[in-house]
Design a protein around this motif. Structure first.
Motif, mmCIF file in Angstrom:
data_model
loop_
_atom_site.group_PDB
_atom_site.id
_atom_site.type_symbol
_atom_site.label_atom_id
_atom_site.label_comp_id
_atom_site.label_asym_id
_atom_site.label_seq_id
_atom_site.Cartn_x
_atom_site.Cartn_y
_atom_site.Cartn_z
ATOM 1 N N GLY A 26 0.825 -1.201 0.000
ATOM 2 C CA GLY A 26 0.000 0.000 0.000
ATOM 3 C C GLY A 26 0.857 1.248 0.000
ATOM 4 N N HIS A 27 0.296 2.323 0.555
ATOM 5 C CA HIS A 27 0.963 3.626 0.489
ATOM 6 C C HIS A 27 0.952 4.278 1.859
ATOM 7 N N LEU A 28 2.138 4.545 2.395
ATOM 8 C CA LEU A 28 2.240 5.257 3.665
ATOM 9 C C LEU A 28 2.038 6.750 3.426
ATOM 10 N N PRO A 29 1.023 7.365 4.027
ATOM 11 C CA PRO A 29 0.782 8.799 3.816
ATOM 12 C C PRO A 29 1.987 9.622 4.266
ATOM 13 N N PRO A 30 2.287 10.714 3.552
ATOM 14 C CA PRO A 30 3.472 11.510 3.896
ATOM 15 C C PRO A 30 3.407 12.115 5.290
ATOM 16 N N GLU A 31 2.187 12.343 5.838
ATOM 17 C CA GLU A 31 2.114 12.910 7.183
ATOM 18 C C GLU A 31 2.548 11.910 8.249
ATOM 19 N N LEU A 32 2.643 10.639 7.889
ATOM 20 C CA LEU A 32 3.180 9.657 8.837
ATOM 21 C C LEU A 32 4.699 9.699 8.772
ATOM 22 N N THR A 33 5.231 10.777 9.298
ATOM 23 C CA THR A 33 6.680 10.971 9.385
ATOM 24 C C THR A 33 7.026 11.106 10.859
ATOM 25 N N GLY A 34 7.591 10.051 11.397
ATOM 26 C CA GLY A 34 7.895 10.008 12.816
ATOM 27 C C GLY A 34 8.130 8.576 13.250
ATOM 28 N N ARG A 35 7.857 8.319 14.528
ATOM 29 C CA ARG A 35 8.105 6.992 15.096
ATOM 30 C C ARG A 35 6.893 6.525 15.897
ATOM 31 N N ALA A 388 -4.912 13.033 9.938
ATOM 32 C CA ALA A 388 -4.487 13.212 8.554
ATOM 33 C C ALA A 388 -4.098 14.666 8.326
ATOM 34 N N ALA A 389 -3.286 14.910 7.311
ATOM 35 C CA ALA A 389 -2.894 16.281 6.970
ATOM 36 C C ALA A 389 -4.138 17.078 6.588
ATOM 37 N N GLY A 390 -4.285 18.251 7.179
ATOM 38 C CA GLY A 390 -5.417 19.106 6.848
ATOM 39 C C GLY A 390 -6.753 18.568 7.300
ATOM 40 N N ALA A 391 -6.767 17.716 8.315
ATOM 41 C CA ALA A 391 -8.009 17.091 8.771
ATOM 42 C C ALA A 391 -9.030 18.145 9.193
ATOM 43 N N THR A 392 -10.283 17.927 8.787
ATOM 44 C CA THR A 392 -11.371 18.829 9.156
ATOM 45 C C THR A 392 -12.420 18.132 10.007
ATOM 46 N N TYR A 398 -5.697 8.242 10.865
ATOM 47 C CA TYR A 398 -5.282 6.853 10.738
ATOM 48 C C TYR A 398 -5.174 6.215 12.126
ATOM 49 N N LEU A 399 -5.453 4.922 12.185
ATOM 50 C CA LEU A 399 -5.204 4.128 13.375
ATOM 51 C C LEU A 399 -3.999 3.230 13.105
ATOM 52 N N LEU A 400 -3.011 3.312 13.974
ATOM 53 C CA LEU A 400 -1.814 2.491 13.846
ATOM 54 C C LEU A 400 -1.879 1.392 14.901
ATOM 55 N N THR A 401 -1.848 0.139 14.466
ATOM 56 C CA THR A 401 -1.898 -0.981 15.397
ATOM 57 C C THR A 401 -0.948 -2.071 14.927
ATOM 58 N N VAL A 402 -0.162 -2.597 15.861
ATOM 59 C CA VAL A 402 0.745 -3.704 15.570
ATOM 60 C C VAL A 402 -0.010 -5.000 15.836
ATOM 61 N N VAL A 403 -0.146 -5.830 14.801
ATOM 62 C CA VAL A 403 -0.917 -7.070 14.890
ATOM 63 C C VAL A 403 0.038 -8.260 14.872
#
Length: 447
Positions: A26-35, A388-392, A398-403
């Motif tokens: 898939g595609h990691l959104p650019p706003e997911l820049t971090g840890r 998300a970037a520019g969220a209104t 996004y929900l980040l979960t380690v499965v």
């Protein structure tokens, strides 16, 4: 007899690794820049703790940037307890002898691994241990593993609790990491206080039916007591607010984690979080200690409860708002202390084995519940919301979960569209090993 917290999804790692350039579907959104940094209990090889929570802390990190998953790494938090130092020393508790295995947060540029009985431990961006952190000598109590960062002021609200007087001390640190004030909270008891909540004007403590029990032999000296009154304490935020705390009786139970609290349009204080009854606590505690008579999961009969505290009338309304067994509630943290519409959680099979693991989304306006199962043999971790970037909209993110996957002996980081959990994952990051099922974590953006 096997120890449940050292088997299956909870089987500890025996080493530390670093692996770079992880595969991404898939595609990691650019706003997911971090840890994404997540903590949990992972005793060293050859060590069998008498309680799940006594296992030494191990942090796992996943670095995302520019649509890539740059690295995964895991590191023990190197505290004195990792090498066997006891919590109780000749001079009293050693606040540095921490498992540091419950949570990990970032505040004022410091990455802190937390355990409620001790001082925080500072980590580097690469997850190496710096050492115990006491806010420049101003923190002289333990620190809760669930501090609250106010999204408007940037202040960090937290507390230290103890089975001995003073039972409860409340602290506030500025956005740049200086403790602004500390105050003892009168009227508190030795009841277990793992989490708490804040609103725009108040601090909320929940004292449940689990309290200090010196006869408990697991090393975590707490147990259910019918004699321990369950109640909610509401105190004004700010210096001197503790003297004005008010306590309100509630039904017996024990809440480990608060989803959120806020003031409604009528000025009432609303608090929500999963709560266990006496039998749920018994089943869960026996799992945590590996004793007979335990449930099949680390949480049993954990149902979301809502309290509405009418300060003017001096009474509390209370209800169970869902019949699904859940834990690890989260929200969009930009709504912390303010009325929120959406909250998320991890679902577990109930005490009869009915149901399964999944990620849950609640819509508090419509009363709707959306459940995303993760599949047989798979267990999701706490779902961390990232806007998300520019969220209104509140759930635009996004929900980040380690499965973890027992069949494949592997784990994946799922990036889910928080607006609709039925959608295919936005991205899947393939991790180099099965990550031990853990407790709490944080998304730490570069910005």
């Amino acid at each position: 007899m096997s120890t449940p917290y050292l088997t299956g999804h909870y089987t500890p790692h025996v080493d530390e690794i670093t692996v770079r350039d992880l595969a991404v579907d898939g595609h990691l959104p650019p706003e997911l820049t971090g840890r994404l940094v997540r903590n949990g209990h992972n005793p060293k090889p050859g060590v069998t703790p008498a309680h799940w929570f006594k296992g030494s802390g191990m942090v796992h990190g996943i670095r995302l940037r520019d649509g890539r998953a740059e690295w995964y790494r895991n590191r023990w938090v190197r505290t004195p307890a990792l090498d066997g130092a006891p919590y109780m020393a000749d001079g009293g508790p050693d606040l540095t002898a921490s498992t540091a295995g419950t949570h990990v947060i970032e505040h004022a540029g410091r990455l802190l691994a937390l355990c409620e009985a001790n001082l925080p431990f500072e980590l580097t961006a690469e997850l190496d241990t710096v050492g115990a952190y006491d806010f420049g000598g101003k923190l002289t109590t333990a620190m809760t593993a669930h501090p609250k960062s106010d999204p408007v002021t940037g202040e960090l609200h937290f507390f230290g609790s103890s089975p001995f007087p003073p039972f409860l001390t409340y602290h506030v640190a500025t956005a740049d990491g200086e403790i602004r004030f500390s105050q003892e909270v009168p009227g508190a008891t030795a009841s277990l206080k793992h989490d708490f909540a804040v609103t725009e004007r108040y601090v909320v403590f929940v004292e449940g039916s689990v309290t200090f029990d010196p006869a408990e032999t697991s090393g975590i000296p707490y147990g259910w007591s019918d004699a321990q009154a369950s109640r909610i304490g509401v105190m004004p935020r700010g210096r001197g607010g503790a003297e004005k705390i008010r306590w309100f009786a509630i039904e017996p139970g024990n809440m480990l984690h608060a989803a959120n609290a806020y003031e409604d349009r009528d000025g009432r204080v609303v608090v929500e979080g999963p709560v266990v009854d006496r039998e749920g606590f018994r089943l869960s505690w026996n799992w945590w200690t590996g004793r007979p008579g335990r449930g099949t999961e680390p949480v049993s009969r954990s149902l979301t409860r809502r309290w509405t505290v009418d300060l003017a009338a001096g009474r509390v309304g209370e209800s169970v708002i869902d019949d699904l067994t859940v834990e690890f509630p989260t929200i969009n943290d930009e709504r912390l202390g303010r009325e929120h519409r959406y909250q998320y959680a991890v679902s577990f099979p109930d005490e009869r084995g009915v149901g399964g693991y999944g990620v849950v989304k609640y819509d508090r306006v419509t009363g709707g519940r959306q459940l995303r199962p993760v599949g047989d043999g798979r267990l999701p971790g706490e779902a961390v919301f990232v806007p998300a970037a520019g969220a209104t909209a509140e759930d635009h993110g996004y929900l980040l979960t380690v499965v973890g996957d027992l069949k494949e002996d592997a784990s994946r980081l799922l990036v889910l569209d928080a607006t609709d959990l039925a959608k295919a994952p936005v991205a899947t990051v393939h991790l180099p090993r099965r990550v031990v099922a853990g407790i709490h974590g944080s998304w730490i953006a570069d910005a």
